[in-house]
Every structure is written in structure tokens, then in C-alpha cells.
Design an enzyme around this catalytic site. Structure first.
Site, mmCIF file in Angstrom:
data_model
loop_
_atom_site.group_PDB
_atom_site.id
_atom_site.type_symbol
_atom_site.label_atom_id
_atom_site.label_comp_id
_atom_site.label_asym_id
_atom_site.label_seq_id
_atom_site.Cartn_x
_atom_site.Cartn_y
_atom_site.Cartn_z
ATOM 1 N N ILE A 8 0.895 -1.157 0.000
ATOM 2 C CA ILE A 8 0.000 0.000 0.000
ATOM 3 C C ILE A 8 0.937 1.211 0.000
ATOM 4 O O ILE A 8 1.535 1.534 1.020
ATOM 5 C CB ILE A 8 -0.924 0.015 1.230
ATOM 6 C CG1 ILE A 8 -1.828 -1.217 1.227
ATOM 7 C CG2 ILE A 8 -1.771 1.280 1.242
ATOM 8 C CD1 ILE A 8 -2.748 -1.311 2.417
ATOM 9 N N PRO A 9 1.106 1.869 -1.148
ATOM 10 C CA PRO A 9 2.240 2.785 -1.349
ATOM 11 C C PRO A 9 2.063 4.177 -0.741
ATOM 12 O O PRO A 9 1.991 5.176 -1.454
ATOM 13 C CB PRO A 9 2.342 2.851 -2.875
ATOM 14 C CG PRO A 9 0.934 2.665 -3.349
ATOM 15 C CD PRO A 9 0.315 1.683 -2.382
ATOM 16 N N CYS A 10 2.053 4.240 0.577
ATOM 17 C CA CYS A 10 1.943 5.539 1.234
ATOM 18 C C CYS A 10 3.182 6.400 0.977
ATOM 19 O O CYS A 10 3.144 7.618 1.162
ATOM 20 C CB CYS A 10 1.689 5.374 2.731
ATOM 21 S SG CYS A 10 2.873 4.326 3.595
ATOM 22 N N HIS A 11 4.274 5.775 0.537
ATOM 23 C CA HIS A 11 5.489 6.532 0.235
ATOM 24 C C HIS A 11 5.310 7.424 -0.993
ATOM 25 O O HIS A 11 6.115 8.326 -1.230
ATOM 26 C CB HIS A 11 6.664 5.570 0.003
ATOM 27 C CG HIS A 11 6.439 4.596 -1.111
ATOM 28 N ND1 HIS A 11 5.786 3.396 -0.923
ATOM 29 C CD2 HIS A 11 6.761 4.641 -2.430
ATOM 30 C CE1 HIS A 11 5.736 2.744 -2.079
ATOM 31 N NE2 HIS A 11 6.308 3.485 -3.009
#
Length: 280
Positions: free
Chosen positions: A246-249
Site C-alpha cells: 500500500i504505497p503511502c510513500h
């Protein structure tokens, strides 16, 4: 004279206080809207813009939190929790737990007692990760910041009564391939997440950000239909239990600042640069 934003904030503050005080009666949308002298339609739209969720969902969150307090007591029953929260039946409470917690009331009361979680440590280009799975999918993925013991404690705190086994499985292998294989040729990765409706909506939106691309907190808020809820979006992103997948970056500040990252700013910068290079 107060501006419209200040007036609207006070209305929402008053509505939240009313819901928090009267949730045991399960007040209707019309009744809550009447407290702040707005039509139900206007109130619903205004509340969603400011609070990041609908009045009905907020009432459910409050009811859920109280039910969890009741169920945490040793001899408490599902019927007692249902009565205390003002819900009409135990089936409604059951459905609410499934929607918001990803588990039944009994499973919550048992703290994941019947849940078996398999975990392992593996290497990635950005350091070691702790990855964990249930039979449903990936439930946890965290970069190990300090030491494995602290990372394990954080995992166990999410499922205090579950059983844990160190081991390797195919679901973990598939998930970790994302660091080493062609993204266009990846198998579908199953996730087992629990969170509020708002958190799940934010996490789903993150999954739609293309690899190598970036998005702002405000853009995420706009995409999920709550343009004034950037701060709530940031909180939901900060609660992401599954790093990288889950690409919160990929979310940064609208002014171009890198923003925060649970696993360290330098790691976030490294991941963004790595993805940009692979995109070319």
C-alpha cells in the site's frame, strides 16, 4: 463577524458533540441536522467535507468504540453490547463489526484468539522487513527500523490473542516479488486488512497511484470525495499496516515537501528515487 469556515466548523463541532453524547439513542440524520439548523442534505455534505466521513458512519464509529469497551469486560455478552449502543439487534452489531473491524464481535472479544498468523523476516533493497499473513492474505508488512523484537511486539499488539508461527508461505513470496520482479508481470496479491471505512477508502486510493508517480495529501482527499479532509487523510495514511504494497510513500506535501513516513524520511526518499529510475 465570523467567516463562513469558522461558522461551519462550530456547526460540525456541535454535531460531533451531539452524536457522541446521544449515540445510545441512535439519532437519525434529520435529528442531528436539526441541532445545527441545517437541512439533512446540506448537513450531510458539510459534515462529510469537514469530518472525512458521513454522519451515519461517524455514529457507527462511536457506537463501535463503546461496544468494544463493553466487550472488553470479562463476562460481557454480545446482547449487552448491543443494548448499550442502542442498536436494534445483535445481527446489526455483528454486521457493524464485520464492516469496520474485519472480524466478528466474538473474534474481537477473543483478540484474534482463533487466528493463526505466519511471519518471517526477509531482505529488500530498502532493508529488512517483517511480513505476516493470515489465511486470507497479507495482514502486516513493516520495515524493521531498530530491531526485530520491537517489530514483533508491534505485530502482536494488533492481534494480541492470535497464535504466531515463524514460517514461509507462497503469499509472502508473491508479495515480496514486488521488490525484485517486473511490476507488469506480478500475480495478484491478497491483503487482509482491518480499518475504518475511511481508512480503507484512503488505502484503496493509494493502490491506484501508478508506480513511479507521486500524489499530494490534498489530491487524495479530493479523489475520495472529501476535499477538506487532508489532515484526516494524513492520519489514515500514517496508520497503513502494510508498507510498500500500500504505497503511502508515494504521497507528498502539495508544496513539494517530502512529508512524513512511518519508516523514516530517508527510506521514503530512496524508494521514490528507485521507483522513478525503474519507470524510465
Amino acid at each position: 463577524m465570523e467567516n463562513s469556515a469558522a461558522v461551519n466548523y462550530k456547526r460540525i463541532e456541535k454535531a460531533i458533540a451531539f452524536i457522541s453524547t446521544n449515540f445510545e439513542r441512535q439519532p437519525s440524520l434529520e435529528e442531528i441536522a436539526e441541532q445545527v439548523h441545517l437541512s439533512p442534505f446540506h448537513f450531510q455534505r458539510l459534515f462529510t467535507e469537514w469530518a472525512g466521513t458521513t454522519p451515519k458512519r461517524f455514529l457507527q464509529y462511536i457506537s463501535m468504540q463503546y461496544a468494544k469497551e463493553i466487550l472488553s469486560k470479562e463476562r460481557a455478552t454480545l446482547w449487552e453490547a448491543t443494548q448499550a449502543t442502542g442498536l436494534s439487534s445483535t445481527s446489526r452489531l455483528h454486521d457493524l463489526f464485520i464492516q469496520l473491524e474485519g472480524m466478528t464481535p466474538a473474534e474481537y472479544k477473543q483478540g484474534g484468539k482463533n487466528l493463526h498468523i505466519e511471519y518471517r523476516v526477509d531482505n529488500t533493497p530498502f532493508g529488512e522487513v517483517l511480513i505476516a499473513t493470515t489465511w486470507k492474505g497479507i495482514c502486516y508488512l513493516s520495515f524493521i527500523e531498530h530491531n526485530l523484537e520491537k517489530s514483533l511486539q508491534a505485530l502482536i499488539a494488533k492481534f494480541p490473542e492470535a497464535t504466531f508461527t515463524a514460517g514461509r508461505n507462497e503469499m509472502q513470496d508473491q508479495a515480496l516479488r514486488i521488490f525484485h520482479h517486473d511490476w507488469a508481470d506480478m500475480p495478484q496479491i491478497k491483503l487482509h486488512l482491518k480499518g475504518t471505512d475511511f481508512q480503507l477508502k484512503v488505502w484503496q486510493c493509494l493502490l491506484e497511484i501508478p508506480k513511479g508517480s507521486l500524489c499530494s495529501y490534498g489530491q487524495i482527499a479530493h479523489e475520495i470525495g472529501t476535499p477538506l479532509a487532508s489532515r484526516a487523510v494524513g492520519t489514515a495514511i500514517g496508520s497503513n499496516p502494510v508498507a510498500y504494497l500500500i504505497p503511502c510513500h508515494r504521497v507528498i506535501q502539495s508544496a513539494g515537501g517530502i512529508g512524513g513516513y512511518m519508516w523514516g524520511i530517508n527510506r521514503k526518499k530512496a524508494i521514490i528515487g528507485w521507483e522513478a529510475a525503474k519507470k524510465q
